[in-house]
Enzyme design. Structure first.
Site, PDB file in Angstrom:
ATOM      1  N   GLY A 338       0.786  -1.238   0.000  1.00 24.17           N
ATOM      2  CA  GLY A 338       0.000   0.000   0.000  1.00 24.17           C
ATOM      3  C   GLY A 338       0.808   1.272   0.000  1.00 24.17           C
ATOM      4  N   SER A 682      20.938 -14.249   6.897  1.00 25.11           N
ATOM      5  CA  SER A 682      20.848 -14.118   8.350  1.00 25.11           C
ATOM      6  C   SER A 682      20.539 -15.460   9.010  1.00 25.11           C
ATOM      7  CB  SER A 682      19.801 -13.079   8.708  1.00 25.11           C
ATOM      8  OG  SER A 682      18.594 -13.401   8.073  1.00 25.11           O
ATOM      9  N   LYS A 725       9.424 -11.889   8.998  1.00 27.23           N
ATOM     10  CA  LYS A 725       9.865 -13.248   9.344  1.00 27.23           C
ATOM     11  C   LYS A 725       8.914 -13.890  10.350  1.00 27.23           C
ATOM     12  CE  LYS A 725      14.750 -12.647   8.375  1.00 27.23           C
ATOM     13  NZ  LYS A 725      16.068 -12.404   8.943  1.00 27.23           N
TER      14      LYS A 725
HETATM   15  P1  ADP Z   1       3.146  -0.812  -3.088  1.00 29.95           P
HETATM   16  O1  ADP Z   1       3.305   0.555  -3.555  1.00 29.95           O
HETATM   17  O2  ADP Z   1       3.484  -0.977  -1.638  1.00 29.95           O
HETATM   18  O3  ADP Z   1       3.807  -1.844  -3.907  1.00 29.95           O
HETATM   19  P2  ADP Z   1       0.405  -0.453  -3.821  1.00 29.95           P
HETATM   20  O4  ADP Z   1       0.181   0.834  -3.158  1.00 29.95           O
HETATM   21  O5  ADP Z   1       0.642  -0.458  -5.277  1.00 29.95           O
HETATM   22  O6  ADP Z   1       1.612  -1.168  -3.117  1.00 29.95           O
HETATM   23  O7  ADP Z   1      -0.786  -1.400  -3.453  1.00 29.95           O
HETATM   24  C1  ADP Z   1      -1.238  -2.459  -4.263  1.00 29.95           C
HETATM   25  C2  ADP Z   1      -2.722  -2.579  -4.177  1.00 29.95           C
HETATM   26  O8  ADP Z   1      -3.141  -2.976  -2.889  1.00 29.95           O
HETATM   27  C3  ADP Z   1      -3.450  -1.304  -4.454  1.00 29.95           C
HETATM   28  O9  ADP Z   1      -4.547  -1.582  -5.233  1.00 29.95           O
HETATM   29  C4  ADP Z   1      -3.892  -0.824  -3.079  1.00 29.95           C
HETATM   30  O10 ADP Z   1      -5.066  -0.097  -3.158  1.00 29.95           O
HETATM   31  C5  ADP Z   1      -4.114  -2.113  -2.345  1.00 29.95           C
HETATM   32  N1  ADP Z   1      -3.832  -1.975  -0.911  1.00 29.95           N
HETATM   33  C6  ADP Z   1      -2.639  -2.086  -0.313  1.00 29.95           C
HETATM   34  N2  ADP Z   1      -2.757  -1.899   1.015  1.00 29.95           N
HETATM   35  C7  ADP Z   1      -4.050  -1.668   1.262  1.00 29.95           C
HETATM   36  C8  ADP Z   1      -4.796  -1.386   2.451  1.00 29.95           C
HETATM   37  N3  ADP Z   1      -4.220  -1.336   3.659  1.00 29.95           N
HETATM   38  N4  ADP Z   1      -6.113  -1.169   2.320  1.00 29.95           N
HETATM   39  C9  ADP Z   1      -6.702  -1.226   1.113  1.00 29.95           C
HETATM   40  N5  ADP Z   1      -6.068  -1.493  -0.030  1.00 29.95           N
HETATM   41  C10 ADP Z   1      -4.752  -1.715   0.016  1.00 29.95           C
END
Ligand code: ADP
Length: 784
Positions: A338, A682, A725
């Site tokens: 996210g 590790s 982990k």
């Molecule tokens: P990252 O940048 O960490 O690789 P992204 O922001 O691209 O991840 O997230 C991938 C997908 O997961 C997106 O569609 C995002 O909306 C969803 N997502 C990730 N975390 C959450 C969360 N806590 N609640 C709702 N949706 C999430």
């Protein structure tokens, strides 16, 4: 002041000087003062030594006294009385009568003619000529005009002091002619200036007129507006700073010259297009409603409590300081946790534009800072490109994957990025392509990375690290239920009435079809599920429509007949079952490494950090007949060689009576390849424990896992990625985990749900692990 001229004084002035009212025929002596001075301060030195005598010729009604001067006098004696009257004795001045009257008259006539000529064409000329006719001598003319002469009192006195009539006449003549020349020049200059002004006024009026007409034409035929004209308008309207405007106009001029098919024209065009599309306007800082911002973050993302808390703090500080940017946040975590999408939510909460710039794989400085325009195919850097895409000067800019920046012979992009992020310098950030400074100080930068290990130290120091430690299975469930599934269904065009996905199905997908600590894979699975369901839904809807037609009840059978949209015929919903998942997802269930069923000496479970989060790993050791060689196989072969050497030495020293085993046998160590490539060596304590278990013949329970590096003294040193982990351990069914004492603080970041499932033991020395796993009993340890 010369003889034979008329001098005018105001009556009051006369009275003040002479201390009496003027009467015709009053005899007077006129003296020149060397400087302006109060009467009471005057001494005899205050006067020039030659003056003129004269008499009052007329006292007129308008308050003037006309004095006719007659001759020059020497000042023989002068005395200042206490009542400030002046007493003086004068004597006639010697005159050199060297001027022929006829000559004087001829000169006078000539002067008059010249004056008349020079006055021609002036409105006042006529009147002045009338006055001129009343004069009888050059002296009279000169005295009348003397107030306009650019002469000092000293110069004027020199004329009076001149004894020779001829010379005096010449001097007077010269003064008048000089005056005539000066006034000619100034009139010329004045009229030239006037002409110049007129030209300027005229020019700007014409320009305005042309602009108006051009605009009208442009509006009538927008398709005919030339590129040059378009750029002219755009440059005017873009609100650029002076430097940028100057550069743009320079390039536009070059484009005008090149426009007939010159090779450079394309490049110049691109440049102008770029700089005029950029937003040069400074945006006002807006007050942000914190509770609204909190609500936006809460609505878009489940969990991530600490992250949201930190973001809200940042917004609050920016609000108080009326700033549009603050500390640079670095979001660190596995993919799909996210990081990027919360950046987007921040922009939404701040009511600002969002732009994402990917830095993964960037190796050239020019990718950040742009190419110089002399370079063929030059382009602006990604930062300025991002600003252009955002359309504003203050977007929230997410710089993705700063840990994937590389270095090449084309410069170091990390140091260029440092400049972008430095609040001291970034208000005049100069992209090489643009070649003019741009103010980045209102941009809110957020960086993301999977790990901080590869981020150069100076860059890391500039940022504030916020960790995204990954989601537990129950987090993932909530995210899927609340966010991912509704999004997927919407995207695939299926509704809750058409497809039923139970909680158990979601859990099953999470447990058996994903193995990441983020939710990106989960999102893909849900997309696939909805896509497969969409096919079935269409078929059923089609069949229902046919059925409805057959029964003559037309298409309104399904939904709201009042709505404008064509009604969808109602069909039975698809209920997704666990046994259908494999086919619907078109994937095999993933194999998570789970705890081994049996325990055997020499095999110990470790924990690894992987790109997808965490995983468990097994270290298997075996003695075979031989002569002290050792072999390492499996995925981590190379990385682990050093750990193996340390572990062998440690075990030899801890079990001296078993040391000979290493000489008499060959040692084989194997790390089976798991489903996910593992990273990071590790595994020091796991290796040591495995060897100790092998030599002692005492097996370690497979539900025990461990992570930590170990030094030659047996000290357990810290490792990274503890939350991931431990999540992997709990997922795999581990019950007890040994972690380095120094990592104890990281437990704060581990979800309670995970901690509840595990017995976590922090250790500082490897012997503690050996005791607690039963390899080394306490009494043996005491002897050590
Ligand atoms: P990252 O940048 O960490 O690789 P992204 O922001 O691209 O991840 O997230 C991938 C997908 O997961 C997106 O569609 C995002 O909306 C969803 N997502 C990730 N975390 C959450 C969360 N806590 N609640 C709702 N949706 C999430």
């Amino acid at each position: 002041m010369v003889p034979d001229a008329n001098i005018y004084l105001k009556s009051d002035q006369y009275r003040h000087l002479a201390r009496r009212y003027a009467e015709v025929n009053d005899r007077v002596v006129l003296l020149s003062c060397r400087k302006e001075e109060h009467r009471k301060d005057m001494t005899e030195d205050s006067f020039y030594p030659i003056g003129v005598t004269g008499f009052v010729k007329e006292v007129n009604e308008e308050g003037y006294v006309e004095i006719r001067t007659t001759g020059r006098v020497n000042l023989d004696m002068i005395g200042m009385n206490p009542d400030h009257t002046i007493e003086l004795t004068v004597s006639r001045c010697e005159e050199i009568e060297d001027l022929d009257e006829g000559v004087e008259q001829a000169h006078f006539e000539q002067l008059k003619a010249d004056l008349k000529e020079s006055w021609q064409g002036f409105e006042w000329g006529e009147q002045a000529m009338g006055y001129l006719n009343q004069f009888h001598s050059i002296s009279e003319v000169a005295v009348a005009m003397s107030i306009w002469f650019k002469m000092s009192a000293e110069e004027k006195y020199e004329i009076l002091a001149q004894d020779s009539h001829k010379k005096r006449l010449e001097m007077l003549e010269k003064a008048v002619y000089e005056f005539m020349e000066v006034s000619k020049v100034t009139t010329k200059a004045a009229s030239a200036q006037q002409e110049e002004y007129q030209k300027i006024y005229k020019e700007s009026a014409i320009k305005k007129q042309m602009e108006l007409l051009q605009r009208e034409l442009d509006e009538m035929h927008p398709e005919k507006v030339s590129d040059i004209r378009k750029f002219e308008i755009k440059i005017e309207e873009a609100g650029m700073n002076e430097t940028a405007k100057g550069e743009a106009l320079k390039v536009l001029n070059r484009l005008k010259q090149e426009s007939n098919g010159g090779t450079e024209a394309g490049m110049l065009y691109d440049y102008l297009d770029f700089v005029t599309e950029l937003s040069w306007k400074k945006e006002q800082a807006q007050d942000i409603d914190l509770s609204e911002a909190e609500a936006v973050l809460e609505e878009d993302h489940f969990g991530l409590k600490k992250v949201k808390q930190r973001i809200i703090q940042q917004i609050a500080v920016m609000n108080l300081k009326k700033q549009q940017s603050g500390s640079i946040l670095l979001f660190v975590g596995a993919p799909g946790t996210g990081k990027t999408s919360i950046g987007q939510s921040i922009a939404k909460a701040l009511h600002r534009k969002y732009v994402r710039v990917s830095l993964g794989g960037v190796r050239d400085e020019a990718d950040i800072r742009g190419h110089r325009r002399t370079y063929i195919g030059a382009m602006p850097g990604r930062i300025m490109d991002g600003i252009k895409k955002s359309g504003v000067s203050n977007p929230v800019m997410v710089l993705d994957e700063v840990d994937k920046l590389g270095v090449s012979y084309n410069g170091d992009p990390a140091s260029a990025l440092l400049e972008v992020l430095d609040p001291e310098q970034n208000n005049t950030f100069t992209d090489h392509y643009m070649n003019v400074p741009y103010d980045l100080s209102d941009v809110m930068f957020i960086c993301t990375a999977n790990s901080v290990d590869t981020i150069p130290e100076p860059l890391l120091n500039r940022m504030e690290v916020i960790r995204f430690s990954g989601y537990t299975a129950s987090d993932k469930f909530q995210i899927a239920r609340r966010h991912l599934l509704p999004k997927s269904m919407k995207e695939m065009g299926v509704t809750e009435e058409q497809i039923v996905i139970s909680d158990d199905i979601i859990r099953c997908i999470i447990d058996n079809y994903t193995m990441e600590s983020g939710v990106r894979g989960l999102r893909k699975r849900l997309d696939t599920l909805c896509r497969s369901a969409a096919v079935e839904v269409s078929k059923r809807v089609g069949a229902a429509a046919v059925e409805a037609l057959k029964q003559g009840s037309s298409a309104e059978a399904g939904s709201d007949a009042a709505s404008d949209a064509p009604a969808v015929p109602k069909a039975d919903p698809i209920v997704v079952k666990e046994e259908d998942l494999r086919e619907m997802l078109d994937a095999k269930p993933v194999r998570h490494d789970r705890v081994l069923a049996e325990k055997k000496p020499g095999i110990v479970t470790g924990l690894a950090w992987t790109a997808a989060g965490g995983e468990i790993l097994f270290i298997e050791t075996l003695f075979t007949k031989g002569n002290g060689k050792f072999t390492v196989t499996g995925q981590l072969g190379d990385v682990m060689k050093e750990s193996v050497q340390i572990a062998v030495s440690l075990v030899k020293s801890m079990f001296p009576d078993k040391a000979s085993l290493f000489e008499e046998n060959d040692l084989h160590i194997h790390v089976p390849e798991g489903a996910v490539p593992k990273d990071g060596p590790s595994a020091g304590i796991t290796m040591t424990t495995a060897l100790a278990s092998l030599v002692s013949g005492k097996a370690v329970a497979p539900t025990i896992a461990m992570t930590g590096e170990v030094s030659l003294r047996g000290v357990v040193t810290p490792i990274g990625g503890l939350p991931e982990k431990l999540m992997a351990a709990s997922r795999a069914g581990i019950q007890t985990v040994f972690i380095p004492m120094e990592n104890e603080d990281d437990l704060d970041e581990v979800p309670q749900e995970v901690k509840d499932k595990l017995t976590i033991i922090a250790v500082s020395d490897v012997t503690e692990v050996l005791e607690k796993t039963g390899i080394l009993d306490e009494s043996e340890a005491a002897q050590e």
